[in-house]
Design an enzyme around this catalytic site. Structure first.
Site, PDB file in Angstrom:
ATOM      1  N   LYS A  78      37.127  33.401  38.337  1.00 62.57           N
ATOM      2  CA  LYS A  78      37.811  32.260  39.157  1.00 62.57           C
ATOM      3  C   LYS A  78      37.026  31.525  39.738  1.00 62.57           C
ATOM      4  O   LYS A  78      35.925  31.699  40.175  1.00 62.57           O
ATOM      5  CB  LYS A  78      38.855  32.927  40.132  1.00 62.57           C
ATOM      6  CG  LYS A  78      39.873  34.136  39.847  1.00 62.57           C
ATOM      7  CD  LYS A  78      40.411  34.551  40.879  1.00 62.57           C
ATOM      8  CE  LYS A  78      41.328  35.800  40.627  1.00 62.57           C
ATOM      9  NZ  LYS A  78      40.583  37.195  41.068  1.00 62.57           N
ATOM     10  N   HIS A 109      40.956  29.272  41.417  1.00 55.95           N
ATOM     11  CA  HIS A 109      41.453  30.273  42.445  1.00 55.95           C
ATOM     12  C   HIS A 109      42.596  29.771  43.408  1.00 55.95           C
ATOM     13  O   HIS A 109      43.391  30.736  43.979  1.00 55.95           O
ATOM     14  CB  HIS A 109      40.106  30.822  43.340  1.00 55.95           C
ATOM     15  CG  HIS A 109      40.284  32.114  43.807  1.00 55.95           C
ATOM     16  ND1 HIS A 109      38.902  33.052  43.745  1.00 55.95           N
ATOM     17  CD2 HIS A 109      41.205  32.861  44.321  1.00 55.95           C
ATOM     18  CE1 HIS A 109      39.361  34.080  44.418  1.00 55.95           C
ATOM     19  NE2 HIS A 109      40.849  34.090  44.746  1.00 55.95           N
TER      20      HIS A 109
HETATM   21  N1  LIG Z   1      43.773  35.296  43.466  1.00 57.76           N
HETATM   22  C1  LIG Z   1      43.880  35.557  44.758  1.00 57.76           C
HETATM   23  O1  LIG Z   1      43.822  34.865  45.769  1.00 57.76           O
HETATM   24  C2  LIG Z   1      43.695  37.165  45.333  1.00 57.76           C
HETATM   25  C3  LIG Z   1      43.839  37.417  46.620  1.00 57.76           C
HETATM   26  C4  LIG Z   1      43.824  38.785  46.809  1.00 57.76           C
HETATM   27  C5  LIG Z   1      43.667  39.739  45.893  1.00 57.76           C
HETATM   28  N2  LIG Z   1      43.513  39.096  44.619  1.00 57.76           N
HETATM   29  C6  LIG Z   1      42.988  40.312  43.480  1.00 57.76           C
HETATM   30  O2  LIG Z   1      44.071  41.247  43.478  1.00 57.76           O
HETATM   31  C7  LIG Z   1      43.142  42.615  43.577  1.00 57.76           C
HETATM   32  C8  LIG Z   1      44.311  43.535  44.296  1.00 57.76           C
HETATM   33  O3  LIG Z   1      44.616  43.133  45.514  1.00 57.76           O
HETATM   34  P1  LIG Z   1      44.153  43.500  47.014  1.00 57.76           P
HETATM   35  O4  LIG Z   1      42.657  44.200  46.885  1.00 57.76           O
HETATM   36  O5  LIG Z   1      44.212  42.541  47.948  1.00 57.76           O
HETATM   37  O6  LIG Z   1      45.118  44.797  47.516  1.00 57.76           O
HETATM   38  P2  LIG Z   1      45.677  46.015  47.071  1.00 57.76           P
HETATM   39  O7  LIG Z   1      45.233  46.532  45.519  1.00 57.76           O
HETATM   40  O8  LIG Z   1      47.222  45.756  47.064  1.00 57.76           O
HETATM   41  O9  LIG Z   1      45.339  47.190  47.836  1.00 57.76           O
HETATM   42  C9  LIG Z   1      44.182  47.591  48.043  1.00 57.76           C
HETATM   43  C10 LIG Z   1      44.126  48.515  49.094  1.00 57.76           C
HETATM   44  O10 LIG Z   1      44.930  49.626  49.001  1.00 57.76           O
HETATM   45  C11 LIG Z   1      44.058  50.600  48.988  1.00 57.76           C
HETATM   46  N3  LIG Z   1      44.721  51.804  47.863  1.00 57.76           N
HETATM   47  C12 LIG Z   1      44.504  51.732  46.765  1.00 57.76           C
HETATM   48  N4  LIG Z   1      45.237  52.455  45.984  1.00 57.76           N
HETATM   49  C13 LIG Z   1      45.938  53.347  46.816  1.00 57.76           C
HETATM   50  C14 LIG Z   1      46.824  54.099  46.791  1.00 57.76           C
HETATM   51  N5  LIG Z   1      47.226  54.868  45.350  1.00 57.76           N
HETATM   52  N6  LIG Z   1      47.565  54.692  47.750  1.00 57.76           N
HETATM   53  C15 LIG Z   1      47.411  54.049  48.925  1.00 57.76           C
HETATM   54  N7  LIG Z   1      46.502  52.811  49.230  1.00 57.76           N
HETATM   55  C16 LIG Z   1      45.555  52.465  48.035  1.00 57.76           C
HETATM   56  C17 LIG Z   1      42.837  50.440  48.916  1.00 57.76           C
HETATM   57  O11 LIG Z   1      41.872  51.432  49.463  1.00 57.76           O
HETATM   58  P3  LIG Z   1      40.803  52.102  48.715  1.00 57.76           P
HETATM   59  O12 LIG Z   1      40.080  50.764  48.106  1.00 57.76           O
HETATM   60  O13 LIG Z   1      39.729  52.231  50.213  1.00 57.76           O
HETATM   61  O14 LIG Z   1      40.851  53.141  48.028  1.00 57.76           O
HETATM   62  C18 LIG Z   1      42.694  49.107  49.529  1.00 57.76           C
HETATM   63  O15 LIG Z   1      42.380  49.348  50.965  1.00 57.76           O
HETATM   64  C19 LIG Z   1      41.864  42.275  44.433  1.00 57.76           C
HETATM   65  O16 LIG Z   1      41.053  43.302  44.385  1.00 57.76           O
HETATM   66  C20 LIG Z   1      41.717  40.964  43.680  1.00 57.76           C
HETATM   67  O17 LIG Z   1      40.940  41.300  42.561  1.00 57.76           O
HETATM   68  C21 LIG Z   1      43.447  38.125  44.223  1.00 57.76           C
END
Ligand SMILES: NC(=O)c1ccc[n+]([C@@H]2O[C@H](COP(=O)([O-])OP(=O)(O)OC[C@H]3O[C@@H](n4cnc5c(N)ncnc54)[C@H](OP(=O)(O)O)[C@@H]3O)[C@@H](O)[C@H]2O)c1
Length: 262
Positions: A78, A109
């Site tokens: 992004k 982004h």
């Molecule tokens: N475009 C944008 O503005 C934007 C913004 C935010 C995110 N994103 C993208 O979207 C991706 C995902 O979103 P996110 O990282 O914000 O949040 P998410 O995937 O909703 O949540 C990640 C969190 O959930 C935990 N987790 C993972 N698997 C789990 C499970 N099976 N049960 C319980 N908890 C679990 C992880 O812990 P552990 O890692 O400790 O296992 C971490 O703390 C990002 O990594 C990024 O690539 C994009």
């Protein structure tokens, strides 16, 4: 299910985006490298990163170390909107860090702070795509009105809009607005915006002998919405990829939809 059978959405230019991807925000350094390697080993074939995440080098290293063919892995990065005017230079930096010749998807982004920058940036991204550095281009955190401005100015719809999404944010109308414009909806933060102890999710999870987190992911996939869960925990990385052995009934889908605005 073999990863080759993983469901995909079709983007302009015949680009196939796997509906399940691996999120990498805050997965940096050695932990990020190991997480991506574990994800590729667990069957993910789609990795989501961004210039802002500061982990493109680690991802490139994991892709190479996985032994998989580059063409079998879908990579998104992004463009930070503050790089307006330096779009090409920024994707070239991403490609160098990732160690690849092109990315599969390049997203803006966020909408630029100055609305006047939006169309020129989009035009530049289209030009970059046309030179082959990205197979498809899209946006993130855009409203439908902003998407319409891009389409009106260039007659090119963003391939994807990546926005915060989960059962608790479900908005049928917003989803339909994307579909009507030929924009694939990609959800982020599926867990952070969910209550995984919600009784509807736990009941449905129990019925399928899976976890509420797996129900959340499957719900996206059954709606043909791209979902990119992040984890650096090996067990969770594997469990989050193991969502193709069950599917939700129409009634279960409706019950989960009802957690959001409907
Ligand atoms: N475009 C944008 O503005 C934007 C913004 C935010 C995110 N994103 C993208 O979207 C991706 C995902 O979103 P996110 O990282 O914000 O949040 P998410 O995937 O909703 O949540 C990640 C969190 O959930 C935990 N987790 C993972 N698997 C789990 C499970 N099976 N049960 C319980 N908890 C679990 C992880 O812990 P552990 O890692 O400790 O296992 C971490 O703390 C990002 O990594 C990024 O690539 C994009």
């Amino acid at each position: 299910m073999d990863h080759a059978d993983h469901p995909v959405a079709l983007l302009p230019g015949d680009v196939r985006i796997p509906l399940l991807g691996f999120g990498t925000w805050q997965a940096t350094g050695e932990a990020g490298f190991k997480a991506v390697l574990a994800a590729l080993d667990a069957g993910y074939r789609h990795i989501d990163t961004a210039t802002m995440y500061g982990n493109e080098e680690e991802i490139g290293r994991a892709v190479r170390e996985s032994g998989l063919r580059r063409e079998d892995i879908f990579i998104t990065t992004k463009l930070p909107p503050e790089r307006v005017g330096r779009e090409r230079e920024t994707i070239e930096e991403s490609l160098r860090a990732l160690g690849v010749d092109q990315v599969d998807l390049w997203l803006l982004h966020w909408p630029p702070a100055d609305p006047g920058d939006m169309i020129p940036t989009w035009r530049e991204m289209l030009a970059v795509r046309d030179t082959g550095l990205a197979r498809a281009v899209g946006v993130s955190n855009f409203s439908t009105t902003q998407i319409d401005e891009l389409i009106q100015a260039t007659e090119e719809n963003p391939a994807v809009n990546q926005i915060k999404w989960s059962p608790f944010l479900y908005d049928r109308q917003r989803h339909a607005e994307h579909r009507d414009r030929g924009v694939v909806l990609e959800g982020y933060s599926p867990f952070k915006t969910s209550d995984l102890s919600d009784p509807v999710l736990t009941r449905i999870a129990g019925a399928h002998n899976v976890s509420p987190a797996q129900v959340v992911l499957r719900w996206h996939i059954d709606h043909e919405i791209v979902v990119i869960p992040k984890s650096v925990t090996p067990d969770r990385i594997r469990a989050n990829a193991d969502v193709f052995g069950f599917s939700l009934t129409a009634e279960e889908m409706r019950d989960i939809d009802a957690l959001g605005k409907g």
